[in-house]
Write a protein that holds these residues in place. Structure first.
Motif, mmCIF file in Angstrom:
data_model
loop_
_atom_site.group_PDB
_atom_site.id
_atom_site.type_symbol
_atom_site.label_atom_id
_atom_site.label_comp_id
_atom_site.label_asym_id
_atom_site.label_seq_id
_atom_site.Cartn_x
_atom_site.Cartn_y
_atom_site.Cartn_z
ATOM 1 N N LYS A 158 12.263 0.213 -9.859
ATOM 2 C CA LYS A 158 12.175 -1.216 -11.152
ATOM 3 C C LYS A 158 12.223 -2.254 -10.728
ATOM 4 N N ARG A 192 7.964 -7.754 -4.471
ATOM 5 C CA ARG A 192 6.171 -6.953 -5.109
ATOM 6 C C ARG A 192 6.590 -5.444 -5.480
ATOM 7 N N ARG A 193 6.693 -5.062 -6.818
ATOM 8 C CA ARG A 193 6.729 -3.610 -6.774
ATOM 9 C C ARG A 193 4.899 -2.704 -7.210
ATOM 10 N N LEU A 195 1.899 -0.406 -7.702
ATOM 11 C CA LEU A 195 1.648 -0.007 -8.891
ATOM 12 C C LEU A 195 2.101 1.121 -10.024
ATOM 13 N N GLN A 198 5.418 -0.377 -11.575
ATOM 14 C CA GLN A 198 4.538 -1.108 -12.973
ATOM 15 C C GLN A 198 3.872 -0.734 -13.948
ATOM 16 N N ASP A 201 7.520 0.945 -15.637
ATOM 17 C CA ASP A 201 7.955 -0.069 -16.324
ATOM 18 C C ASP A 201 7.698 -0.251 -17.698
ATOM 19 N N TRP A 202 6.286 -0.506 -17.666
ATOM 20 C CA TRP A 202 5.397 -0.482 -18.972
ATOM 21 C C TRP A 202 5.021 0.699 -20.393
ATOM 22 N N THR A 301 -5.978 -4.121 -16.780
ATOM 23 C CA THR A 301 -5.969 -4.153 -15.037
ATOM 24 C C THR A 301 -7.354 -3.276 -15.002
ATOM 25 N N TYR A 313 0.364 -0.520 -3.831
ATOM 26 C CA TYR A 313 -0.077 -2.459 -3.619
ATOM 27 C C TYR A 313 -1.066 -2.470 -3.523
ATOM 28 N N ASP A 316 -2.518 -5.238 -9.414
ATOM 29 C CA ASP A 316 -1.333 -5.050 -10.711
ATOM 30 C C ASP A 316 -1.190 -5.119 -12.009
ATOM 31 N N LEU A 317 -0.049 -4.338 -12.651
ATOM 32 C CA LEU A 317 -0.709 -4.125 -14.031
ATOM 33 C C LEU A 317 -1.339 -5.428 -14.465
ATOM 34 N N ARG A 324 2.608 -7.940 -24.925
ATOM 35 C CA ARG A 324 3.479 -8.018 -24.224
ATOM 36 C C ARG A 324 4.994 -8.665 -25.361
#
Length: 414
Positions: A158, A192-193, A195, A198, A201-202, A301, A313, A316-317, A324
């Motif tokens: 994360k 950068r994370r 996908l 991400q 994490d969400w 997305t 990669y 990105d989300l 949010r």
């Protein structure tokens, strides 16, 4: 643009002989099974999520939270084109490094571990997955942890950076740099994370925000009535959220909060009485909010990056600003009315004292009182900082009841 998994994504740090079990499982299915069957995962059943583990038969623990995050992440990731087992594995594994007593315990251990680089639950998760959990041995005889694939380890990351000034969160300790560098091979330069990370994490934010409010409503700690009638209370909540969970100004959060409180989907929260009808209405609310937070993000997305499939990669989300902010406000409700409720301070202080006593006692009496897994690591440690890290690893591995039992045996019983 799409990017499918390649042989480097499925690589493991320690090469393993092929397995012929007749199941024909993918490398990522094996990763998921390794996490699911690990001792660290089982211990989450007795680790605090928000409420103290074991105090109520309804409330969530780190284990139930992780299962819910994995389910949300798997479905969301599959809709975007991620390998479902990679995001599922990340959801199951993301809290393995969390210590006893939830975020209060994490803060306490961070202070106690100052001389060896501090403590952070996500950095500890990487340590559990790559060295502390028993599954695969490295060629030198040391532990390689669960020896997950690069794709799965990257999906758990994360916060793919070391500790930095001004950032509370980080994902790797200094002595775990080699494995971190290996898992980040092929990632773009910078922080950068992927996908999948991400998505996980969400999913974590969604589960945390919606389910912790559900627990708070059921436990009698949370009611929407003060927010509905008191403008000062609404402003105070928005100030809390701006300070802890959101980069938005309190006044901008206030606009989103007004919309959220006016949403009919939240109406059952203000009239909850614990009846079967109220429980069903509460569950409907959590389902609708979860579906909204997931479907809106998937649609946004795909609108930006195309229908996919997307993974690693390739994209990105995209989390729309209002979604949010709504999620952050729900997290703030749990923070203000559950974690910061009146009278909770002495309990938090006692928990911090227990962990401080344990670290001191173990430093004084190690290696004899350490678990057999940790005693050899203590003996091999080259200096005081490394020995402190072993003690912190030991304490972080304990469940809430085990921390109390160890304290009774090593400290209170002396």
């Amino acid at each position: 643009m799409t990017a499918g998994p390649g042989p480097d994504d499925a690589a493991r740090l320690v090469t393993e002989a092929p397995k012929d079990t007749g199941y024909g499982r993918s490398p990522y299915e094996r990763d998921r099974a390794r996490v699911l069957h690990s001792a660290a995962f089982r211990r989450l059943a007795a680790k605090t999520q928000v409420h103290t583990a074991g105090t109520d038969d309804f409330l969530r623990t780190r284990l139930t939270h992780s299962l819910e995050v994995a389910q949300i992440a798997r479905e969301m990731g599959a809709r975007l084109g991620c390998d479902p087992d990679v995001v599922d594995t990340a959801g199951l594994a993301h809290d393995l490094g969390h210590p006893p007593f939830g975020h209060n315990g994490e803060d306490a251990l961070d202070a106690l571990a100052a001389d060896c680089g501090g403590f952070e639950g996500n950095a500890q998760t990487l340590r559990v997955l790559t060295r502390l959990e028993a599954k695969v041995l490295a060629p030198d005889g040391g532990s390689a942890g669960l020896n997950l694939t690069r794709a799965s380890l990257d999906a758990v990351a994360k916060y793919p950076w070391e500790r930095r000034p001004g950032r509370r969160k980080f994902g790797v300790y200094a002595d775990d740099r080699p494995v971190f560098a290996w898992l980040r091979e092929g990632a773009p330069p910078g922080d950068r994370r992927c996908l999948e990370a991400q998505v996980m994490d969400w999913a974590d934010d969604v589960a945390y925000s919606v389910h912790d409010v559900e627990d708070g409503i059921h436990g009698g700690y949370v009611t929407l009535r003060p927010l509905l009638v008191d403008a000062d209370e609404r402003r105070a909540l928005c100030a809390d959220v701006a300070a802890e969970y959101s980069g938005e100004a309190p006044e901008d959060l206030g606009e989103v909060l007004a919309e959220l409180l006016a949403d009919p989907v939240l109406a059952p929260l203000a009239a909850y009485d614990g009846s079967h009808r109220a429980l069903a209405a509460l569950k409907t609310t959590t389902s609708v909010l979860t579906g909204r937070f997931v479907s809106t993000v998937v649609a946004a997305t795909q609108e930006r990056h195309g229908p996919g499939p997307h993974r690693r990669y390739a994209a990105d989300l995209v989390v729309p600003r209002r979604i949010r902010a709504q999620c952050a406000l729900l997290k703030g409700i749990a923070l203000r009315y559950v974690m910061r409720r009146p009278g909770i301070g002495p309990r938090y202080a006692q928990q911090r004292e227990i962990l401080a006593d344990l670290v001191a006692a173990l430093l004084d009496r190690a290696p004899d009182v350490l678990d057999p897994v940790f005693a050899p690591l203590w003996r091999a440690a080259p200096d005081d900082a490394a020995r402190l890290r072993v003690v912190v690893d030991q304490v972080a591995s304990l469940t809430d009841p085990a921390a109390l039992a160890w304290h009774g045996r090593l400290v209170a019983g002396r």
